[in-house]
Scaffold this motif. Structure first.
Motif, PDB file in Angstrom:
ATOM      1  N   MET A  69       0.835  -1.183   0.000  1.00 22.49           N
ATOM      2  CA  MET A  69       0.000   0.000   0.000  1.00 22.49           C
ATOM      3  C   MET A  69       0.882   1.250   0.000  1.00 22.49           C
ATOM      4  O   MET A  69       1.932   1.279   0.616  1.00 22.49           O
ATOM      5  CB  MET A  69      -0.916   0.014   1.229  1.00 22.49           C
ATOM      6  N   ILE A  70       0.431   2.291  -0.673  1.00 23.04           N
ATOM      7  CA  ILE A  70       1.145   3.566  -0.696  1.00 23.04           C
ATOM      8  C   ILE A  70       0.614   4.392   0.469  1.00 23.04           C
ATOM      9  O   ILE A  70      -0.540   4.780   0.481  1.00 23.04           O
ATOM     10  CB  ILE A  70       0.915   4.292  -2.036  1.00 23.04           C
ATOM     11  N   GLY A  71       1.447   4.677   1.449  1.00 25.75           N
ATOM     12  CA  GLY A  71       1.008   5.383   2.645  1.00 25.75           C
ATOM     13  C   GLY A  71       1.419   6.834   2.709  1.00 25.75           C
ATOM     14  O   GLY A  71       0.810   7.623   3.436  1.00 25.75           O
ATOM     15  N   LEU A  72       2.442   7.222   1.928  1.00 23.87           N
ATOM     16  CA  LEU A  72       2.930   8.597   1.973  1.00 23.87           C
ATOM     17  C   LEU A  72       3.620   8.918   0.660  1.00 23.87           C
ATOM     18  O   LEU A  72       4.314   8.069   0.096  1.00 23.87           O
ATOM     19  CB  LEU A  72       3.922   8.758   3.133  1.00 23.87           C
ATOM     20  N   LEU A  73       3.409  10.133   0.166  1.00 21.26           N
ATOM     21  CA  LEU A  73       4.096  10.605  -1.038  1.00 21.26           C
ATOM     22  C   LEU A  73       4.699  11.974  -0.767  1.00 21.26           C
ATOM     23  O   LEU A  73       4.062  12.829  -0.158  1.00 21.26           O
ATOM     24  CB  LEU A  73       3.120  10.721  -2.217  1.00 21.26           C
ATOM     25  N   ARG A  74       5.939  12.160  -1.223  1.00 21.02           N
ATOM     26  CA  ARG A  74       6.579  13.471  -1.162  1.00 21.02           C
ATOM     27  C   ARG A  74       6.985  13.824  -2.579  1.00 21.02           C
ATOM     28  O   ARG A  74       7.713  13.074  -3.229  1.00 21.02           O
ATOM     29  CB  ARG A  74       7.804  13.453  -0.257  1.00 21.02           C
ATOM     30  N   GLY A  75       6.471  14.954  -3.070  1.00 22.09           N
ATOM     31  CA  GLY A  75       6.789  15.330  -4.440  1.00 22.09           C
ATOM     32  C   GLY A  75       6.388  16.756  -4.741  1.00 22.09           C
ATOM     33  O   GLY A  75       5.976  17.510  -3.864  1.00 22.09           O
ATOM     34  N   ILE A  76       6.505  17.107  -6.020  1.00 20.69           N
ATOM     35  CA  ILE A  76       6.221  18.460  -6.504  1.00 20.69           C
ATOM     36  C   ILE A  76       4.808  18.498  -7.076  1.00 20.69           C
ATOM     37  O   ILE A  76       4.425  17.645  -7.875  1.00 20.69           O
ATOM     38  CB  ILE A  76       7.217  18.874  -7.616  1.00 20.69           C
ATOM     39  N   ILE A  77       4.041  19.511  -6.680  1.00 22.92           N
ATOM     40  CA  ILE A  77       2.687  19.681  -7.213  1.00 22.92           C
ATOM     41  C   ILE A  77       2.780  20.207  -8.638  1.00 22.92           C
ATOM     42  O   ILE A  77       3.346  21.270  -8.881  1.00 22.92           O
ATOM     43  CB  ILE A  77       1.866  20.667  -6.346  1.00 22.92           C
ATOM     44  N   LEU A  78       2.237  19.437  -9.594  1.00 28.37           N
ATOM     45  CA  LEU A  78       2.245  19.857 -10.996  1.00 28.37           C
ATOM     46  C   LEU A  78       0.940  20.540 -11.381  1.00 28.37           C
ATOM     47  O   LEU A  78       0.936  21.504 -12.137  1.00 28.37           O
ATOM     48  CB  LEU A  78       2.466  18.648 -11.912  1.00 28.37           C
ATOM     49  N   GLN A  79      -0.174  20.003 -10.886  1.00 28.02           N
ATOM     50  CA  GLN A  79      -1.496  20.565 -11.178  1.00 28.02           C
ATOM     51  C   GLN A  79      -2.360  20.420  -9.948  1.00 28.02           C
ATOM     52  O   GLN A  79      -2.215  19.455  -9.190  1.00 28.02           O
ATOM     53  CB  GLN A  79      -2.187  19.815 -12.324  1.00 28.02           C
ATOM     54  N   LYS A  80      -3.288  21.366  -9.775  1.00 26.53           N
ATOM     55  CA  LYS A  80      -4.277  21.208  -8.722  1.00 26.53           C
ATOM     56  C   LYS A  80      -5.558  21.922  -9.107  1.00 26.53           C
ATOM     57  O   LYS A  80      -5.545  23.061  -9.537  1.00 26.53           O
ATOM     58  CB  LYS A  80      -3.758  21.693  -7.372  1.00 26.53           C
ATOM     59  N   GLN A  81      -6.631  21.170  -9.041  1.00 30.48           N
ATOM     60  CA  GLN A  81      -7.975  21.688  -9.260  1.00 30.48           C
ATOM     61  C   GLN A  81      -8.883  20.858  -8.371  1.00 30.48           C
ATOM     62  O   GLN A  81      -9.113  19.683  -8.632  1.00 30.48           O
ATOM     63  CB  GLN A  81      -8.385  21.573 -10.727  1.00 30.48           C
ATOM     64  N   ALA A  82      -9.350  21.470  -7.300  1.00 32.40           N
ATOM     65  CA  ALA A  82     -10.062  20.745  -6.249  1.00 32.40           C
ATOM     66  C   ALA A  82     -11.130  19.827  -6.823  1.00 32.40           C
ATOM     67  O   ALA A  82     -11.871  20.232  -7.697  1.00 32.40           O
ATOM     68  CB  ALA A  82     -10.693  21.737  -5.282  1.00 32.40           C
ATOM     69  N   PRO A  83     -11.178  18.591  -6.363  1.00 29.96           N
ATOM     70  CA  PRO A  83     -10.348  17.957  -5.339  1.00 29.96           C
ATOM     71  C   PRO A  83      -9.163  17.180  -5.909  1.00 29.96           C
ATOM     72  O   PRO A  83      -8.504  16.460  -5.184  1.00 29.96           O
ATOM     73  CB  PRO A  83     -11.348  17.012  -4.665  1.00 29.96           C
ATOM     74  N   GLU A  84      -8.885  17.328  -7.219  1.00 28.66           N
ATOM     75  CA  GLU A  84      -7.827  16.542  -7.861  1.00 28.66           C
ATOM     76  C   GLU A  84      -6.498  17.282  -7.868  1.00 28.66           C
ATOM     77  O   GLU A  84      -6.457  18.496  -7.989  1.00 28.66           O
ATOM     78  CB  GLU A  84      -8.231  16.212  -9.300  1.00 28.66           C
ATOM     79  N   LEU A  85      -5.416  16.493  -7.740  1.00 29.76           N
ATOM     80  CA  LEU A  85      -4.096  17.083  -7.900  1.00 29.76           C
ATOM     81  C   LEU A  85      -3.160  16.057  -8.513  1.00 29.76           C
ATOM     82  O   LEU A  85      -3.391  14.856  -8.432  1.00 29.76           O
ATOM     83  CB  LEU A  85      -3.546  17.630  -6.582  1.00 29.76           C
ATOM     84  N   LEU A  86      -2.125  16.559  -9.172  1.00 33.72           N
ATOM     85  CA  LEU A  86      -1.119  15.719  -9.819  1.00 33.72           C
ATOM     86  C   LEU A  86       0.208  16.000  -9.139  1.00 33.72           C
ATOM     87  O   LEU A  86       0.652  17.150  -9.080  1.00 33.72           O
ATOM     88  CB  LEU A  86      -1.038  16.030 -11.318  1.00 33.72           C
ATOM     89  N   LEU A  87       0.826  14.943  -8.618  1.00 33.44           N
ATOM     90  CA  LEU A  87       2.064  15.075  -7.844  1.00 33.44           C
ATOM     91  C   LEU A  87       3.182  14.321  -8.547  1.00 33.44           C
ATOM     92  O   LEU A  87       3.042  13.143  -8.871  1.00 33.44           O
ATOM     93  CB  LEU A  87       1.821  14.484  -6.448  1.00 33.44           C
ATOM     94  N   ASP A  88       4.296  15.007  -8.808  1.00 33.09           N
ATOM     95  CA  ASP A  88       5.472  14.397  -9.437  1.00 33.09           C
ATOM     96  C   ASP A  88       6.373  13.869  -8.332  1.00 33.09           C
ATOM     97  O   ASP A  88       6.954  14.626  -7.570  1.00 33.09           O
ATOM     98  CB  ASP A  88       6.206  15.447 -10.268  1.00 33.09           C
ATOM     99  N   VAL A  89       6.476  12.546  -8.257  1.00 33.83           N
ATOM    100  CA  VAL A  89       7.336  11.901  -7.264  1.00 33.83           C
ATOM    101  C   VAL A  89       8.432  11.160  -8.022  1.00 33.83           C
ATOM    102  O   VAL A  89       8.206  10.086  -8.570  1.00 33.83           O
ATOM    103  CB  VAL A  89       6.526  10.916  -6.374  1.00 33.83           C
ATOM    104  N   GLY A  90       9.602  11.777  -8.081  1.00 33.12           N
ATOM    105  CA  GLY A  90      10.734  11.156  -8.767  1.00 33.12           C
ATOM    106  C   GLY A  90      10.471  10.852 -10.219  1.00 33.12           C
ATOM    107  O   GLY A  90      10.891   9.814 -10.729  1.00 33.12           O
ATOM    108  N   GLY A  91       9.735  11.711 -10.919  1.00 29.75           N
ATOM    109  CA  GLY A  91       9.457  11.509 -12.334  1.00 29.75           C
ATOM    110  C   GLY A  91       8.197  10.725 -12.620  1.00 29.75           C
ATOM    111  O   GLY A  91       7.829  10.548 -13.779  1.00 29.75           O
TER     112      GLY A  91
END
Length: 197
Positions: free
Chosen positions: A1-23
């Motif tokens: 299971m994926i319990g935590l992500l650390r990355g860069i926010i690429l897009q956000k439009q509530a409630p969706e977001l796109l997170l870049d985690v190591g590419g």
């Protein structure tokens, strides 16, 4: 299971977001409480996650705190509460506010959340009273976040629609505060608070 992500926010439009985690780009559904607290696009963020696997989809939900994710997970165990309703509940109030309403047997307060009727509110109180810690009585402070270039009223309304509010209700909630020059996040926060008071 994926319990935590650390990355860069690429897009956000509530409630969706796109997170870049190591590419790798992760599509997440965030609670509005979390969404309001998100930093600007191209900024690093750490989010706690919960993965729900179904035959037709793998959906990753994101939360800014362990307490919020814990409440989401407890809600999923309540009969008749699915991920959509659980996300609406944690979006509509903080874990502490929810705990206060449950411990106070506040059926009327819980029914103000989208999709929560009287029977569901009563079930939440009965099934969750012993699962939740005693509320602290302290509510989280407001955080100001700069507005996006997009039509703020439209974006705030779309976020409320994603939570399950009806179009007329969401539009009315947002239009009440749209002339105050607030950011999208502040508009959503005020509309949600007004609907619950």
């Amino acid at each position: 299971m994926i319990g935590l992500l650390r990355g860069i926010i690429l897009q956000k439009q509530a409630p969706e977001l796109l997170l870049d985690v190591g590419g790798v780009g992760y599509e997440l559904l965030a609670s509005l409480t979390t969404f309001i607290d998100l930093p600007a696009i191209d900024t690093e963020v750490t989010l706690y996650t919960h993965l729900i696997v179904r035959e037709d989809a793998h959906t990753l939900y994101a939360f800014s705190s362990i307490e919020e994710r814990a409440l989401f997970r407890i809600l999923l165990k309540v009969n008749g509460v699915g991920p959509k309703m659980a996300l609406a509940i944690v979006s509509g109030m903080t874990a502490n506010e929810f705990s206060q309403r449950v411990h106070a047997n506040d059926v009327a307060g819980l029914t103000k959340l989208p999709g929560v009727g009287k029977k569901t509110a009563e079930r939440l109180i009965i099934e969750m009273r012993d699962c939740l810690p005693e509320p602290s009585g302290q509510l989280e402070a407001d955080i100001s976040i700069p507005a996006s270039a997009r039509n703020m009223e439209e974006e705030a309304t779309e976020a409320l629609l994603a939570l399950g509010y009806k179009p007329a209700q969401a539009s009315k909630m947002v239009s009440k505060y749209s002339r105050e020059g607030l950011s999208v996040e502040e508009l959503i926060r005020k509309a949600l608070k007004a609907s619950l008071s």
